[in-house]
Write an enzyme that holds these catalytic residues in place. Structure first.
Site, mmCIF file in Angstrom:
data_model
loop_
_atom_site.group_PDB
_atom_site.id
_atom_site.type_symbol
_atom_site.label_atom_id
_atom_site.label_comp_id
_atom_site.label_asym_id
_atom_site.label_seq_id
_atom_site.Cartn_x
_atom_site.Cartn_y
_atom_site.Cartn_z
ATOM 1 N N TYR A 138 28.400 36.277 25.965
ATOM 2 C CA TYR A 138 29.532 35.963 26.834
ATOM 3 C C TYR A 138 30.513 34.985 26.177
ATOM 4 O O TYR A 138 31.704 35.014 26.488
ATOM 5 C CB TYR A 138 29.046 35.388 28.172
ATOM 6 C CG TYR A 138 28.674 36.450 29.185
ATOM 7 C CD1 TYR A 138 27.583 37.288 28.968
ATOM 8 C CD2 TYR A 138 29.410 36.626 30.347
ATOM 9 C CE1 TYR A 138 27.242 38.262 29.892
ATOM 10 C CE2 TYR A 138 29.078 37.596 31.271
ATOM 11 C CZ TYR A 138 27.996 38.413 31.045
ATOM 12 O OH TYR A 138 27.669 39.383 31.953
ATOM 13 N N LYS A 197 13.770 39.584 23.391
ATOM 14 C CA LYS A 197 13.683 40.791 22.558
ATOM 15 C C LYS A 197 13.324 40.323 21.147
ATOM 16 O O LYS A 197 14.089 40.499 20.197
ATOM 17 C CB LYS A 197 15.038 41.528 22.604
ATOM 18 C CG LYS A 197 15.044 42.897 21.975
ATOM 19 C CD LYS A 197 14.330 43.963 22.776
ATOM 20 C CE LYS A 197 14.273 45.266 21.995
ATOM 21 N NZ LYS A 197 13.407 46.288 22.600
ATOM 22 N N ASP A 231 13.206 45.141 27.804
ATOM 23 C CA ASP A 231 13.094 46.553 28.212
ATOM 24 C C ASP A 231 11.846 46.768 29.052
ATOM 25 O O ASP A 231 11.874 47.426 30.100
ATOM 26 C CB ASP A 231 13.153 47.488 26.991
ATOM 27 C CG ASP A 231 12.293 47.037 25.820
ATOM 28 O OD1 ASP A 231 11.699 45.937 25.889
ATOM 29 O OD2 ASP A 231 12.201 47.794 24.831
ATOM 30 N N ASP A 255 22.202 39.126 33.256
ATOM 31 C CA ASP A 255 23.197 39.886 34.016
ATOM 32 C C ASP A 255 22.632 41.259 34.364
ATOM 33 O O ASP A 255 22.700 41.707 35.509
ATOM 34 C CB ASP A 255 24.474 40.037 33.178
ATOM 35 C CG ASP A 255 25.511 40.879 33.885
ATOM 36 O OD1 ASP A 255 25.761 40.618 35.074
ATOM 37 O OD2 ASP A 255 26.064 41.800 33.257
ATOM 38 N N ASP A 259 20.952 42.818 38.340
ATOM 39 C CA ASP A 259 21.449 43.942 39.156
ATOM 40 C C ASP A 259 20.283 44.865 39.523
ATOM 41 O O ASP A 259 20.197 45.347 40.656
ATOM 42 C CB ASP A 259 22.523 44.745 38.407
ATOM 43 C CG ASP A 259 23.940 44.293 38.774
ATOM 44 O OD1 ASP A 259 24.109 43.103 39.130
ATOM 45 O OD2 ASP A 259 24.874 45.124 38.718
#
Ligand code: IPM
Ligand code: MN
Length: 360
Positions: A138, A197, A231, A255, A259
């Protein structure tokens, strides 16, 4: 003397003003009942103001907002403004300038709310994501060259400093100590899971992982530590959400997974979040956006905004009032509403606000 809090209210665009009105209604009742005062001041930042004046956000905004105890935000996003302008120019700019380095997003299925997850209920879906909120992709460096040609190169880097990572982790560990499963009487340990990750982003998440264990060993030995790849986290959020307690992750991963989390808790009508600066001014918002097509119809669900108000009170130290609002919301979802979606609640926007206010 009763505590008196100065709240900046940013109703924003679309249905933002409608849901914020219901949030204010509930907050006012809570203030009377629990003996504190809320002194609210409205700001008109948003798409309409931008279209009228050409100014996205005055340079004085963050300085002005720093004088408040908290910020209560409706929604940013206008159908007549190109996507990105208001989101970056208002929402992200405020997060960065006010150094709200934590985005706190509870994923909690309330009673009576339908989840798309098969065979899961409120006892399975109840965890919190601590998203780093001012760094990573970001705010990382980047740029574009030879734009529009076949040689165009675009770069947007994931950049994290030890300082950014560590302060986020510290908040997450402390949050797990205070609100983890053991602290809430729902398990025998408080567990913080780092979502990363490390198998591919071997620089950035190596930094996160080392800081995570070093801080855990030195200051938070009482908090269990887990590590999950992002993941795999997505799979388990669907298959076994009950495994999770408190999760901490980077800005972009946070982010995305929040969701997914939001839809498992019933969607945008209920999901709320806090942009938190533990040493400064924090900003609370329903995470659903401005839903322009429902504007002015009185059918949008205000519960996410009401829950955001409850989170704000908790951060201000009015925990009893915060818990009371959340309990009232759970009673409304459990016993009153037909569904959470706009137009199908069985009540209008302001009637839902009344239901919560009356239960308080
Ligand atoms: C969110 C939103 C924002 C983000 C957008 C609107 C800039 O998706 O709050 O999650 O990416 O952080
Ligand atoms: Mn998002």
């Amino acid at each position: 003397m009763a505590n008196n809090y100065k709240i900046a209210v940013l109703p924003g665009d679309g249905t933002g003003p409608e849901v914020v009105a219901e949030g204010k209604k509930v907050l006012d009742v809570a203030a009377k009942k629990f003996g504190f005062k809320l002194d609210m001041t409205d700001f008109d930042f948003g798409g309409d103001r931008y279209l009228r004046t050409g100014e996205i956000l005055p340079d004085s905004a963050s300085g002005d907002l720093k004088k408040f105890d908290a910020i209560y935000l409706g929604a940013i996003g206008h159908p007549d403004v190109k996507p990105g302008i208001l989101e970056k120019g208002i929402l992200l700019r405020l997060r960065f300038e006010l150094d709200q380095y934590i985005n706190l997003r509870p994923v909690k299925l309330y009673p009576g709310v339908e989840t798309p997850l098969k065979d899961k209920g409120p006892e399975h879906i109840d965890y919190v994501v601590v998203r780093e909120n001012t760094g990573g992709i970001y705010t990382g460096t980047g740029g574009v060259s030879m734009k529009g040609t076949e040689h165009e190169v675009a770069i947007q880097s994931m950049v994290y400093s030890r300082f950014q990572v560590e302060r986020c982790l510290k908040y997450a560990f402390e949050y797990a100590q205070r609100h983890g499963k053991k602290a809430r009487g729902k398990g025998d340990a408080n567990t913080l899971g780092l979502v990363g990750k490390t198998n591919v982003l071997t620089y950035v998440f190596d930094l996160w992982e080392r800081a995570f264990h070093e801080l855990g060993d030195s200051d938070f030995a009482d908090v269990n530590r887990e590590y999950y790849h992002v993941d795999a986290t997505c799979m388990w959020m669907v298959k076994s959400p009950e495994w999770f307690d408190v999760l901490v992750t980077s800005n972009m991963f946070g982010d995305i997974i929040t969701d997914l989390g939001a839809i498992t808790q019933g969607g945008m009508g209920i999901a709320a979040g806090g942009n938190i600066n533990p040493e400064g001014v924090s900003m609370f918002e329903p995470i659903g956006g401005s839903a322009p097509k429902y504007t002015g119809q009185g059918i949008i669900n205000p519960l996410a905004s009401i829950v955001a108000g409850a989170m704000m009170l908790d951060t201000l130290g009015e925990t009893e009032a915060s818990v009371a609002i959340e309990n009232a919301v759970m009673e409304v979802t459990g016993k009153k509403l037909k569904s959470l979606s706009a137009g199908n609640m069985g009540y209008s926007t302001s009637e839902v606000g009344d239901l919560v206010a009356n239960l308080l």
